[in-house]
Design an enzyme around this catalytic site. Structure first.
Site, mmCIF file in Angstrom:
data_model
loop_
_atom_site.group_PDB
_atom_site.id
_atom_site.type_symbol
_atom_site.label_atom_id
_atom_site.label_comp_id
_atom_site.label_asym_id
_atom_site.label_seq_id
_atom_site.Cartn_x
_atom_site.Cartn_y
_atom_site.Cartn_z
ATOM 1 N N THR A 66 -3.203 -16.038 23.343
ATOM 2 C CA THR A 66 -4.263 -15.904 22.549
ATOM 3 C C THR A 66 -5.701 -16.164 22.848
ATOM 4 O O THR A 66 -6.484 -15.667 22.206
ATOM 5 C CB THR A 66 -3.764 -16.754 21.239
ATOM 6 O OG1 THR A 66 -2.545 -16.949 20.900
ATOM 7 C CG2 THR A 66 -4.556 -16.396 19.866
ATOM 8 N N ARG A 72 -7.088 -11.123 17.707
ATOM 9 C CA ARG A 72 -8.005 -11.361 16.769
ATOM 10 C C ARG A 72 -8.859 -12.528 16.595
ATOM 11 O O ARG A 72 -10.136 -12.265 16.613
ATOM 12 C CB ARG A 72 -7.516 -11.013 15.385
ATOM 13 C CG ARG A 72 -6.573 -9.827 15.116
ATOM 14 C CD ARG A 72 -5.997 -9.821 13.871
ATOM 15 N NE ARG A 72 -4.993 -8.965 13.709
ATOM 16 C CZ ARG A 72 -4.026 -8.991 12.481
ATOM 17 N NH1 ARG A 72 -4.370 -9.738 11.709
ATOM 18 N NH2 ARG A 72 -3.054 -8.163 12.682
ATOM 19 N N ASN A 73 -8.334 -13.567 17.131
ATOM 20 C CA ASN A 73 -9.037 -14.774 17.017
ATOM 21 C C ASN A 73 -10.100 -14.782 18.402
ATOM 22 O O ASN A 73 -11.178 -15.286 18.066
ATOM 23 C CB ASN A 73 -8.178 -16.032 16.863
ATOM 24 C CG ASN A 73 -7.403 -16.041 15.710
ATOM 25 O OD1 ASN A 73 -7.781 -16.553 14.816
ATOM 26 N ND2 ASN A 73 -6.178 -15.613 15.703
ATOM 27 N N LYS A 130 0.704 -1.101 0.055
ATOM 28 C CA LYS A 130 0.038 0.013 0.058
ATOM 29 C C LYS A 130 0.923 1.086 -0.174
ATOM 30 O O LYS A 130 1.525 1.391 0.979
ATOM 31 C CB LYS A 130 -0.710 0.147 1.070
ATOM 32 C CG LYS A 130 -1.916 -1.107 1.216
ATOM 33 C CD LYS A 130 -2.619 -1.172 2.916
ATOM 34 C CE LYS A 130 -3.409 -2.365 2.671
ATOM 35 N NZ LYS A 130 -4.368 -2.622 4.241
ATOM 36 N N LYS A 137 -3.271 -23.202 17.793
ATOM 37 C CA LYS A 137 -3.891 -22.442 18.869
ATOM 38 C C LYS A 137 -4.909 -21.426 18.406
ATOM 39 O O LYS A 137 -5.642 -20.975 19.475
ATOM 40 C CB LYS A 137 -2.593 -21.696 19.817
ATOM 41 C CG LYS A 137 -1.708 -20.912 19.001
ATOM 42 C CD LYS A 137 -2.078 -19.507 18.965
ATOM 43 C CE LYS A 137 -1.236 -18.364 18.100
ATOM 44 N NZ LYS A 137 -1.790 -17.155 17.725
#
Length: 345
Positions: free
Chosen positions: A248, A255-256, A33, A191
Site C-alpha cells: 500500500t 488510493r491512499n 447503482k 496501514k
C-alpha cells in the site's frame, strides 16, 4: 453451481468476484447503482473500477435480498461508512446461518469500532465469533489480472475460516488462516494511514530512504497500538501487517498513496478527495487512530503528524522536521520488545 453473494461492486469487490468465478462459483454481485448493474450484466464490464472483461457467471443485482438468496456465503466489500447500512439490510433478510466474510479495511471514527464489530452490532442473530475477515497485500488490479496474490482470512470460528480459505484459494490466489481477527483487521486498517504518509513523502520528493524509514517506523506504531488493544504482535509481521503495509505504501494502485502524493505536492485535502473520485479509507481511519492513541496512551508520532496535516492544516514539511528532530531513543524498543514481553514468560 453454488452461489456466493459479493456485496459491493467497487474495484475490490469486483476483483474478488473474479476469483470466486474462477473457482466455479456463480457470483451474485450487488451494487446500489442500476446503471452499473446493467453494464455488468449486458456488457460484462465494470469500466469505472477495473479494465478487464468479467466472466459470465458474475451477475449483478441492485437488490440485496435477491443477491443473498440461497447463497453458500456472503462477502461484504463496501466502504466502512456503508457497513452499518448494509448490515442492517442483511439483518432484515437473513433467516439461516451463513458464513459472512468481510474484506473492508477501516475503523469507524465515532465509535472506534472495527468492521467486524459494526457487523456484529447490526446483525441481531449472528455471532461475532463467526465473522471472517479477509485481508492482505492485494491490489484489485493485480488480482483481476490473476497475478499471484496471497492473503489471510481470520476468524474465531476456525470452521468458517477454512470455508473462506476453500472458496477463495486457487493457483493465483493463496489464502492462509488465522484466529487473530483483531490483529488482522487493525493491520489492514492502520496501514492506510502510513500509506498516506508514504505518498506525502514521495510528493515532497524525499526519495526512497525517507519512505523506507516511514514504513518501518509506521509498522512499529501499528504494532504498538495493536498489541495494546490485545492483538498478537506476530500478526503485524505477517501478510495482513507488513505485507499489506509494503504494497500500500509503494504502489501507484494504492488510493491512499496517491492521495498522500497529491497532498505532498501541496493540494488541499478537499480537492484531493474530489480528484480521487473513490473512497480513501486512510483519511477516515486517521481520526480513529488518533483518538485511540490518546485514549490508550500509545505514542504514534507519524499518525499524529498525518492527522495534523489533514485536519489542523499543518504543512507536510513542518511535520517531517518535527519527526526528524524528536528525542533520541533506541530502535529495538518496539516490535522486538513486544515479542519479548509476550513470548519470554
Amino acid at each position: 453451481m453454488d452461489k456466493i453473494a459479493v456485496l459491493g461492486a467497487g474495484s475490490w469487490g469486483t476483483a474478488l468476484s473474479i476469483v470466486l468465478s474462477d473457482n466455479n462459483y456463480h457470483v451474485n454481485l450487488w451494487t446500489y447503482k442500476k446503471e452499473q448493474m446493467e453494464e455488468i450484466n449486458k456488457h460484462h464490464k465494470n469500466e469505472r473500477y477495473l479494465h478487464v472483461p468479467l466472466p459470465e457467471n458474475i451477475v449483478a443485482f441492485s437488490s440485496i435480498e435477491k443477491a443473498v438468496e440461497d447463497v453458500k456465503a456472503i462477502v461484504i466489500v463496501v466502504p466502512t461508512k456503508a457497513i452499518r447500512e448494509v448490515s442492517k439490510e442483511l439483518n432484515k433478510i437473513l433467516n439461516r446461518p451463513v458464513p459472512i466474510i468481510h474484506a473492508s479495511k477501516g475503523i469507524e471514527p465515532g465509535s472506534l469500532k472495527r468492521v467486524s464489530q459494526m457487523i456484529d452490532e447490526e446483525l441481531e442473530h449472528y455471532n461475532y465469533d463467526d465473522i471472517v475477515v479477509l485481508s492482505g497485500p492485494s491490489h484489485a488490479e493485480d488480482v483481476a489480472l490473476r497475478h499471484p496474490t496471497t492473503v489471510t482470512v481470520a476468524s474465531l470460528n476456525e470452521e468458517y475460516a477454512k470455508i473462506a480459505q476453500d472458496i477463495f484459494t486457487n493457483d493465483a490466489f493463496r489464502v492462509y488462516t488465522s484466529t487473530d481477527i483483531l490483529g488482522v483487521e487493525l493491520g489492514g486498517s492502520l496501514k492506510n494511514i502510513i500509506a498516506l504518509g508514504a505518498g506525502i513523502s514521495d510528493g515532497l520528493g524525499y526519495g526512497d530512504n525517507a519512505k523506507a524509514a516511514l514504513i518501518t517506523r509506521g509498522l512499529a506504531e501499528i504494532a504498538r497500538l495493536g498489541t495494546k488493544l490485545g492483538a498478537n504482535p506476530l500478526s503485524f509481521l505477517g501478510l495482513s501487517g507488513v505485507g499489506d503495509l509494503i504494497v500500500t505504501c509503494t504502489s501507484v494502485h494504492s488510493r491512499n498513496w496517491r492521495a498522500g502524493n497529491l497532498l505532498g505536492k501541496g493540494q488541499p485535502l478537499n480537492d484531493v478527495l474530489e480528484q480521487m473520485g473513490m473512497v480513501v479509507e486512510g483519511v477516515r481511519t486517521v481520526k480513529a487512530a488518533y483518538r485511540f492513541a490518546k485514549e490508550e496512551n500509545v505514542e504514534m508520532p507519524i499518525t499524529t503528524g498525518i492527522y495534523d496535516v489533514l485536519y489542523n492544516h499543518k504543512e507536510p514539511k513542518e511535520i517531517v522536521e518535527q519527526l526528524m528532530t524528536r528525542s533520541k531513543r533506541e530502535e529495538m524498543d518496539d516490535i522486538a520488545h513486544l515479542l519479548y514481553e509476550r513470548y519470554s514468560k
